[in-house]
Design an enzyme around this catalytic site. Structure first.
Site, mmCIF file in Angstrom:
data_model
loop_
_atom_site.group_PDB
_atom_site.id
_atom_site.type_symbol
_atom_site.label_atom_id
_atom_site.label_comp_id
_atom_site.label_asym_id
_atom_site.label_seq_id
_atom_site.Cartn_x
_atom_site.Cartn_y
_atom_site.Cartn_z
ATOM 1 N N LYS A 47 -25.319 62.138 -22.135
ATOM 2 C CA LYS A 47 -24.690 60.920 -21.606
ATOM 3 C C LYS A 47 -24.341 61.024 -20.118
ATOM 4 O O LYS A 47 -24.438 60.034 -19.392
ATOM 5 C CB LYS A 47 -23.409 60.607 -22.401
ATOM 6 N N ASP A 79 -18.500 53.488 -26.107
ATOM 7 C CA ASP A 79 -17.697 54.318 -27.023
ATOM 8 C C ASP A 79 -16.232 53.868 -27.049
ATOM 9 O O ASP A 79 -15.618 53.759 -28.113
ATOM 10 C CB ASP A 79 -17.766 55.799 -26.617
ATOM 11 N N ALA A 107 -15.745 62.186 -25.868
ATOM 12 C CA ALA A 107 -15.285 61.012 -26.623
ATOM 13 C C ALA A 107 -13.867 60.633 -26.203
ATOM 14 O O ALA A 107 -13.549 59.449 -26.020
ATOM 15 C CB ALA A 107 -15.339 61.303 -28.121
ATOM 16 N N THR A 128 -6.975 73.199 -24.729
ATOM 17 C CA THR A 128 -7.000 73.750 -23.372
ATOM 18 C C THR A 128 -6.242 72.765 -22.483
ATOM 19 O O THR A 128 -6.780 71.719 -22.089
ATOM 20 C CB THR A 128 -8.462 73.910 -22.884
ATOM 21 N N ARG A 131 -7.618 71.100 -19.347
ATOM 22 C CA ARG A 131 -8.604 70.007 -19.476
ATOM 23 C C ARG A 131 -7.906 68.660 -19.660
ATOM 24 O O ARG A 131 -8.389 67.636 -19.191
ATOM 25 C CB ARG A 131 -9.546 70.266 -20.657
ATOM 26 N N TYR A 203 -16.797 61.044 -38.293
ATOM 27 C CA TYR A 203 -17.291 60.248 -39.429
ATOM 28 C C TYR A 203 -18.045 61.076 -40.462
ATOM 29 O O TYR A 203 -18.552 60.547 -41.439
ATOM 30 C CB TYR A 203 -18.155 59.071 -38.940
HETATM 31 P P1 NAP Z 1 -16.556 67.638 -27.024
HETATM 32 O O1 NAP Z 1 -16.818 66.985 -25.697
HETATM 33 O O2 NAP Z 1 -17.253 68.906 -27.340
HETATM 34 O O3 NAP Z 1 -14.949 67.884 -27.135
HETATM 35 C C1 NAP Z 1 -14.431 68.620 -28.193
HETATM 36 C C2 NAP Z 1 -12.905 68.550 -28.180
HETATM 37 O O4 NAP Z 1 -12.425 69.203 -29.367
HETATM 38 C C3 NAP Z 1 -12.256 69.264 -26.995
HETATM 39 O O5 NAP Z 1 -11.118 68.545 -26.604
HETATM 40 C C4 NAP Z 1 -11.868 70.626 -27.607
HETATM 41 O O6 NAP Z 1 -10.760 71.247 -26.989
HETATM 42 C C5 NAP Z 1 -11.465 70.193 -29.012
HETATM 43 N N1 NAP Z 1 -11.512 71.316 -29.958
HETATM 44 C C6 NAP Z 1 -12.603 71.986 -30.378
HETATM 45 N N2 NAP Z 1 -12.252 72.977 -31.248
HETATM 46 C C7 NAP Z 1 -10.891 72.931 -31.348
HETATM 47 C C8 NAP Z 1 -9.935 73.676 -32.088
HETATM 48 N N3 NAP Z 1 -10.306 74.689 -32.906
HETATM 49 N N4 NAP Z 1 -8.629 73.361 -31.985
HETATM 50 C C9 NAP Z 1 -8.246 72.331 -31.174
HETATM 51 N N5 NAP Z 1 -9.109 71.574 -30.437
HETATM 52 C C10 NAP Z 1 -10.420 71.870 -30.527
HETATM 53 O O7 NAP Z 1 -16.900 66.631 -28.223
HETATM 54 P P2 NAP Z 1 -16.942 65.027 -28.182
HETATM 55 O O8 NAP Z 1 -18.307 64.586 -27.786
HETATM 56 O O9 NAP Z 1 -15.764 64.532 -27.411
HETATM 57 O O10 NAP Z 1 -16.804 64.673 -29.752
HETATM 58 C C11 NAP Z 1 -15.601 64.938 -30.461
HETATM 59 C C12 NAP Z 1 -15.741 64.428 -31.896
HETATM 60 O O11 NAP Z 1 -15.842 63.002 -31.875
HETATM 61 C C13 NAP Z 1 -17.000 64.927 -32.624
HETATM 62 O O12 NAP Z 1 -16.633 65.244 -33.945
HETATM 63 C C14 NAP Z 1 -17.925 63.719 -32.609
HETATM 64 O O13 NAP Z 1 -18.786 63.672 -33.739
HETATM 65 C C15 NAP Z 1 -16.919 62.580 -32.681
HETATM 66 N N6 NAP Z 1 -17.424 61.313 -32.097
HETATM 67 C C16 NAP Z 1 -17.360 60.195 -32.870
HETATM 68 C C17 NAP Z 1 -17.804 59.000 -32.349
HETATM 69 C C18 NAP Z 1 -17.753 57.754 -33.199
HETATM 70 O O14 NAP Z 1 -18.393 56.763 -32.829
HETATM 71 N N7 NAP Z 1 -17.014 57.728 -34.290
HETATM 72 C C19 NAP Z 1 -18.296 58.918 -31.021
HETATM 73 C C20 NAP Z 1 -18.320 60.094 -30.265
HETATM 74 C C21 NAP Z 1 -17.875 61.288 -30.817
HETATM 75 P P3 NAP Z 1 -10.965 72.285 -25.758
HETATM 76 O O15 NAP Z 1 -11.059 71.434 -24.529
HETATM 77 O O16 NAP Z 1 -9.754 73.121 -25.810
HETATM 78 O O17 NAP Z 1 -12.240 73.044 -26.042
#
Ligand code: NAP
Length: 269
Positions: A47, A79, A107, A128, A131, A203
């Site tokens: 993206k 989004d 997201a 973190t 961030r 989801y």
């Molecule tokens: P991303 O950019 O990789 O961000 C991941 C986030 O999760 C970061 O804030 C990370 O924190 C946190 N995290 C990961 N492991 C963790 C843990 N063990 N404890 C606490 N925090 C943790 O991912 P993204 O693209 O934003 O997506 C996030 C989720 O949203 C995914 O599950 C995705 O499938 C879902 N999503 C859904 C939609 C929808 O339309 N429903 C759209 C987009 C995304 P750190 O910064 O500390 O690493």
């Protein structure tokens, strides 16, 4: 969901997924335009790169990422709109509402940007903490002179105090996602106050551990399908200039995810 919508409206079109290498994003976008595609969705992790190969609108510039490009090469990010529409469908008014947003990834950024433009107060809490600080700073700079809501940066250790200030909790982390952090949740039912609305954007699975905790506390919940469908519906409207059949799109997504959930449960069993 898009093919279900095309079928329902009698539009002669088909939606396909293509696996594109990060190094070939520009070629893929130009190629699709040259072939006369009616529109594109761009998903993780392309993206941000795609933003540089389209004409992004103000919101996608604010987010720093596009998830949709139309036939003219205009880029958008739907989004955040998807998340806000999910809240509105559940009967919430975003303006003036305090939202606790867990996560500071892609997201979370899209959701924060849209919530702030729509006048919510957003408390960002991330594992973190640096961030969440960077995200809040970016949003504050982008917010100057826009009449947007306030944004604050926090760490996860502050969750209990932040929850007491919020009327909506949104999980935008990967915690609880099938195959990544299965069965985990950052908030338990005893930490949730009455009246809190709990929204998990994950989801898969359909019912995440966080949503199970919220239901155990008797709270209103919103699942990730609502955001997925509404961001898709917003893309569909941009490509076709047609009112999307949102209920048909949602039914198609739920049917597919129920099948995926059953298959995953059988594999585990
Ligand atoms: P991303 O950019 O990789 O961000 C991941 C986030 O999760 C970061 O804030 C990370 O924190 C946190 N995290 C990961 N492991 C963790 C843990 N063990 N404890 C606490 N925090 C943790 O991912 P993204 O693209 O934003 O997506 C996030 C989720 O949203 C995914 O599950 C995705 O499938 C879902 N999503 C859904 C939609 C929808 O339309 N429903 C759209 C987009 C995304 P750190 O910064 O500390 O690493």
């Amino acid at each position: 969901m898009h093919n279900a919508a095309f079928n329902a409206l009698g539009i002669d079109a088909a939606y396909y997924a293509f696996d594109v290498d990060k190094k070939r994003v520009e070629k893929a976008i130009r190629g699709a335009q040259a072939l006369g595609f009616g529109g594109l969705n761009i998903t993780f992790p392309l993206k941000e790169a795609a933003l540089h190969h389209c004409n992004p609108d103000a919101m996608s510039k604010r987010i720093g990422a596009v998830n949709t490009i139309d036939r003219r090469g205009e880029g958008y990010n739907t989004d955040g709109i998807g998340a806000v529409r999910a809240l509105e469908e559940a009967g919430l008014t975003v303006k003036g509402t305090t939202v606790l947003l867990l996560g500071a990834g892609g997201a979370a950024k899209a959701i924060a940007a849209q919530l702030l433009v729509d006048g919510a107060r957003v408390l960002i809490a991330n594992r973190t903490a640096s961030r969440s600080l960077i995200l809040a700073r970016q949003m504050t700079e982008a917010n100057i002179d826009c009449g947007c809501g306030d944004v604050e940066a926090h760490s996860l250790v502050e969750i209990d105090r932040l929850l007491s200030e919020a009327s909506v909790l949104i999980n935008a982390t990967t915690v609880g996602m099938r195959g990544i952090l299965d069965g985990q949740t950052l908030v338990r039912s005893h930490q949730m106050h009455s009246g809190l609305v709990v929204f998990d954007i994950i989801y898969h699975p359909l019912e995440t551990p966080l949503l199970r905790e919220a239901r155990a506390a008797g709270l209103q919940t919103i699942d990730g399908v609502k955001m997925l469908v509404n961001q898709g519906a917003a893309s569909f409207a941009l490509w076709t200039a047609t009112e999307p059949p949102v209920h048909i799109m949602e039914a198609a997504v739920r049917e597919t995810l129920l099948r995926a959930n059953s298959a995953a449960n059988e594999d585990q069993g």
